[in-house]
Design a protein around this motif. Structure first.
Motif, short mmCIF file in Angstrom:
data_model
loop_
_atom_site.label_atom_id
_atom_site.label_comp_id
_atom_site.label_asym_id
_atom_site.label_seq_id
_atom_site.Cartn_x
_atom_site.Cartn_y
_atom_site.Cartn_z
N ALA A 1 2.66 13.29 4.05
CA ALA A 1 3.64 12.21 4.25
C ALA A 1 3.18 10.99 3.45
N VAL A 2 4.15 10.29 2.89
CA VAL A 2 3.84 9.07 2.14
C VAL A 2 4.67 7.93 2.72
N PHE A 3 3.97 6.85 3.07
CA PHE A 3 4.61 5.64 3.56
C PHE A 3 4.30 4.51 2.59
N CYS A 4 5.29 3.68 2.35
CA CYS A 4 5.13 2.48 1.55
C CYS A 4 5.10 1.33 2.54
N ALA A 5 3.96 0.67 2.66
CA ALA A 5 3.78 -0.29 3.74
C ALA A 5 3.20 -1.60 3.25
N LEU A 6 3.46 -2.64 4.04
CA LEU A 6 2.88 -3.95 3.80
C LEU A 6 1.79 -4.20 4.83
N SER A 7 0.77 -4.93 4.41
CA SER A 7 -0.32 -5.27 5.31
C SER A 7 -0.78 -6.69 5.07
N PHE B 1 0.83 -1.20 0.00
CA PHE B 1 0.00 0.00 0.00
C PHE B 1 0.86 1.25 0.00
N ARG B 2 0.36 2.29 -0.65
CA ARG B 2 0.88 3.65 -0.49
C ARG B 2 -0.09 4.33 0.48
N VAL B 3 0.42 4.77 1.61
CA VAL B 3 -0.41 5.41 2.62
C VAL B 3 -0.04 6.88 2.66
N THR B 4 -1.02 7.72 2.37
CA THR B 4 -0.82 9.17 2.33
C THR B 4 -1.47 9.79 3.55
N LEU B 5 -0.67 10.59 4.28
CA LEU B 5 -1.12 11.19 5.53
C LEU B 5 -0.91 12.70 5.50
N PRO B 6 -1.93 13.47 5.12
CA PRO B 6 -1.80 14.92 5.15
C PRO B 6 -1.62 15.42 6.58
N ALA B 7 -0.83 16.47 6.75
CA ALA B 7 -0.59 17.03 8.09
C ALA B 7 -1.88 17.50 8.73
N ALA B 8 -2.84 17.94 7.93
CA ALA B 8 -4.10 18.44 8.45
C ALA B 8 -5.03 17.33 8.93
N GLY B 9 -4.65 16.08 8.72
CA GLY B 9 -5.47 14.96 9.16
C GLY B 9 -5.96 14.14 7.99
N GLY B 10 -6.60 13.04 8.31
CA GLY B 10 -7.09 12.13 7.28
C GLY B 10 -6.01 11.16 6.85
N ALA B 11 -6.37 10.26 5.99
CA ALA B 11 -5.44 9.26 5.48
C ALA B 11 -6.08 8.58 4.28
N LYS B 12 -5.22 8.09 3.40
CA LYS B 12 -5.69 7.33 2.25
C LYS B 12 -4.71 6.18 2.03
N ALA B 13 -5.25 4.99 1.87
CA ALA B 13 -4.43 3.81 1.59
C ALA B 13 -4.76 3.32 0.19
N GLU B 14 -3.74 3.30 -0.67
CA GLU B 14 -3.93 2.86 -2.05
C GLU B 14 -3.21 1.53 -2.27
N PRO B 15 -3.92 0.50 -2.71
CA PRO B 15 -3.25 -0.78 -2.96
C PRO B 15 -2.31 -0.67 -4.16
N LEU B 16 -1.20 -1.38 -4.09
CA LEU B 16 -0.19 -1.39 -5.15
C LEU B 16 0.08 -2.82 -5.58
N ALA B 17 0.55 -2.98 -6.80
CA ALA B 17 0.94 -4.31 -7.27
C ALA B 17 2.18 -4.80 -6.52
N ALA B 18 3.09 -3.87 -6.21
CA ALA B 18 4.32 -4.22 -5.51
C ALA B 18 4.79 -3.02 -4.69
N LEU B 19 5.49 -3.29 -3.61
CA LEU B 19 6.00 -2.21 -2.76
C LEU B 19 6.96 -1.31 -3.54
#
Length: 119
Positions: free
Chosen positions: A106-112, A76-94
């Protein structure tokens, strides 16, 4: 339909950050869950990069832990705006993600171990 979920990103894993998403009844229950989960994870040696309660229409498979829990293999690409909220986008590969944890958003590349469910 929007629902309240707790999004947790943990560090300290050999394969990179991990993402976990759990539902909550409402914002107050989510905040309480975030505090408890963060304390347990950090006491176990897993720094928490983010624990956010958000309203979202995204739905995930249930989180399971302990013996028999699935391995974190979903990228997943997890996007975290400083103002709050979050979005998790599935990816084919990290490798399809470029991390920017100090940016805004902020953008995190994460496994779940969880999967994003289709609508």
């Amino acid at each position: 339909m929007l629902s309240t979920v707790l999004i947790v990103l943990t560090l300290g894993h050999a394969d990179g950050p991990h993402l976990a998403v759990t539902p909550a009844d409402d914002a107050a229950a989510c905040a309480a869950k975030a505090g408890a989960v963060t304390a347990v994870l950090e006491q176990s040696g897993y720094p928490v990069a983010a624990a956010r309660c958000v309203e979202t229409d995204q739905r995930f498979t249930p989180y399971r832990h302990g013996a028999g829990a699935p391995a974190p293999v979903n990228a997943f690409r997890v996007t975290l705006p400083a103002a709050g909220g979050a979005k998790a986008e599935p990816l084919a590969a990290l490798s399809d993600c470029t991390a920017a944890p100090d940016a805004d958003p902020a953008v995190f590349c994460a496994l779940s171990a969880q999967e994003l469910l289709a609508d």
